[in-house]
Design a protein around this motif. Structure first.
Motif, short mmCIF file in Angstrom:
data_model
loop_
_atom_site.label_atom_id
_atom_site.label_comp_id
_atom_site.label_asym_id
_atom_site.label_seq_id
_atom_site.Cartn_x
_atom_site.Cartn_y
_atom_site.Cartn_z
N PHE A 166 -28.58 -5.58 27.73
CA PHE A 166 -28.89 -4.46 26.85
C PHE A 166 -29.75 -3.47 27.62
CE2 PHE A 166 -31.87 -2.30 23.91
CZ PHE A 166 -30.94 -1.50 23.27
N GLU A 167 -29.17 -2.31 27.93
CA GLU A 167 -29.88 -1.21 28.58
C GLU A 167 -29.40 0.08 27.95
OE1 GLU A 167 -32.26 -1.88 30.56
OE2 GLU A 167 -31.80 -3.90 31.31
N PHE A 168 -30.12 1.16 28.19
CA PHE A 168 -29.70 2.44 27.63
C PHE A 168 -30.11 3.60 28.53
CE2 PHE A 168 -33.65 1.06 25.57
CZ PHE A 168 -34.51 2.10 25.88
N GLU A 169 -29.38 4.69 28.36
CA GLU A 169 -29.61 5.93 29.09
C GLU A 169 -29.68 7.05 28.06
OE1 GLU A 169 -26.76 8.89 31.72
OE2 GLU A 169 -26.42 6.72 31.82
N PHE A 196 -40.12 3.81 36.25
CA PHE A 196 -40.86 3.29 35.09
C PHE A 196 -40.18 2.01 34.63
CE2 PHE A 196 -37.38 4.29 32.55
CZ PHE A 196 -37.63 4.11 31.20
N ASP A 197 -40.86 1.28 33.78
CA ASP A 197 -40.31 0.01 33.29
C ASP A 197 -40.80 -0.19 31.86
OD1 ASP A 197 -39.03 -2.37 33.10
OD2 ASP A 197 -40.42 -3.50 34.35
N LEU A 198 -39.89 -0.06 30.88
CA LEU A 198 -40.27 -0.26 29.48
C LEU A 198 -40.49 -1.75 29.22
CD1 LEU A 198 -38.04 2.05 27.24
CD2 LEU A 198 -40.48 2.25 27.68
N PRO A 199 -41.53 -2.11 28.50
CA PRO A 199 -41.74 -3.53 28.15
C PRO A 199 -40.59 -4.06 27.28
CG PRO A 199 -43.71 -2.21 27.70
CD PRO A 199 -42.60 -1.24 27.99
N LYS A 203 -38.02 -2.38 24.19
CA LYS A 203 -36.56 -2.44 24.21
C LYS A 203 -36.04 -3.23 23.00
CE LYS A 203 -34.54 -3.14 28.17
NZ LYS A 203 -34.22 -3.72 29.51
N GLN A 204 -36.78 -4.28 22.60
CA GLN A 204 -36.40 -5.04 21.41
C GLN A 204 -36.45 -4.15 20.18
OE1 GLN A 204 -35.33 -8.32 20.37
NE2 GLN A 204 -35.28 -7.18 18.47
N GLU A 205 -37.48 -3.32 20.08
CA GLU A 205 -37.61 -2.41 18.93
C GLU A 205 -36.49 -1.37 18.93
OE1 GLU A 205 -38.94 -0.61 15.48
OE2 GLU A 205 -39.44 -2.57 16.33
#
Length: 369
Positions: A166-169, A196-199, A203-205
């Motif tokens: 699960f990733e997004f752009e 950068f790196d989202l926690p 990403k779960q939210e």
């Protein structure tokens, strides 16, 4: 064990559906038309007046489910029709009627050639909404029939960790010149590209909000505005082996457009927030065992899941379940008992799996209903 097999089959179906897209207005094999407009009933072949449609985890009409629940909490008589599709594509109809004091649940499986083909009615006292980090359940309680006097009406599951990918752009701006990409871990703003790196919690939210927006369904979205100053958005979601692309403008005030704009703005806000490198780990769930100075927790169970598991926990193979189990050390055992719902922060990391093991930093009981 039947429930375990069913849940595992459901997860497999969700993975499969996540990798597929349908054309706008296309009727799927179960007879449902995607992209239904807000304020109108949902179309299901052979069933009229459908308010909520659960197509193997992709749910339309969640606002109506929430409205019905709110009416019940305020003693407002209401009705709701929910359709769930079986694995074979047959519609199972659940009709809810609330008279201001009690809830009638009518379950119609006569269209299912592989099921009981019966119409049954249950009388219940109330309904609860149980919200967990990876799922939300609407459960009828104080029922005359059914296991443990309960009946799950609708479950929404959004556990990102159960996805292979699960990733997004996200691209946004007047000309979509800015970009946030979790696949490449980069942010582009004003021609500057930074890492950068989202926690995982963020990403779960995002994944939860996408599921509530039924993002895999086809959307009829506005992409142009009268004002050129309005922000435009492009969101590409990478899910397992598939992709989902969505384009819209901030001027789109439809239900779908509003939801997606809020999701996009949440992503933008989080990309600009300085997150701690060491995010505190938390677990939430029901206590299944208290022994050997530890608590065995079933993570993210709802009350009905807990009732299914509690009497079998000594005999079952924990690997057979999709749920995660955690052994917590360091809690004051005098304060907790089997059946308590808790939330605990963990010292360091959880080690092992099925069950994992962690040291309690802080722990508290949660009110269920």
């Amino acid at each position: 064990m039947k429930k375990v097999v069913f849940i595992n089959l459901l997860i497999i179906l969700i993975f499969t559906l996540a990798a597929c897209n349908t054309s706008e207005g296309e009727i799927n094999s179960a007879g449902a038309v995607s992209g239904s407009k807000e304020g109108t009933k949902l179309f299901v072949k052979g069933v009229g007046n459908v308010d909520v449609l659960d197509s193997h985890g992709g749910i339309e009409g969640l606002e109506r489910m929430r409205s019905f629940y709110d009416n019940m909490q305020n003693a407002v008589p209401s009705g709701l029709r929910i359709v769930h599709y079986t694995i074979e594509g047959a519609p199972i109809v659940t009709d809810l009627k609330y008279n201001g004091e009690s809830l009638e649940v009518k379950y119609d499986s006569t269209r299912d050639a592989f099921g009981s083909g019966e119409i049954t009615t249950n009388r219940c006292g109330n309904m609860v909404e149980e919200v967990n980090p990876t799922n939300t359940s609407y459960i009828a309680i104080d029922c005359k029939n059914g296991p443990y006097g309960m009946e799950e009406i609708l479950g929404i599951r959004y556990n990102m960790s159960q996805q292979d990918l699960f990733e997004f752009e996200l691209k946004y701006g007047g000309n979509k010149e800015s970009e946030i990409n979790t696949k490449t871990n980069t942010v582009k703003k004003e021609s500057n590209v930074n890492g950068f790196d989202l926690p995982a919690s963020v990403k779960q939210e995002v994944y939860k909000r996408l599921v509530f927006a039924n993002y895999l369904d086809e959307k009829d979205l506005e992409t142009t505005c009268e004002s050129k100053e309005e922000k435009s958005y492009y969101l590409k979601v990478y899910i397992n082996g598939g992709e989902r692309e969505l384009s819209w403008s901030a001027c789109d005030q439809s239900l779908d457009g509003t939801k997606l704009t809020k999701i996009a703005e949440y992503i933008i806000e989080q990309s600009e927030t300085k997150h701690s490198e060491n995010q505190e780990m938390t677990v939430q769930g029901y206590v299944l065992q208290v022994k050997d100075n530890t608590l065995l927790i079933g993570e993210d169970l709802n009350r009905l899941d807990y009732e299914w598991l509690k009497d079998e926990i000594d005999q079952i193979d924990l690997d057979a379940y999709i749920f995660d189990f955690i052994i917590l050390e360091g809690a004051n055992l005098e304060e907790f008992k089997v059946g308590d719902k808790i939330k605990a922060s963990i010292e360091g990391n959880i080690t092992g799996a099925k069950p994992g093991r962690g040291e309690v930093k802080d722990i508290k009981k949660l009110e269920v209903y």
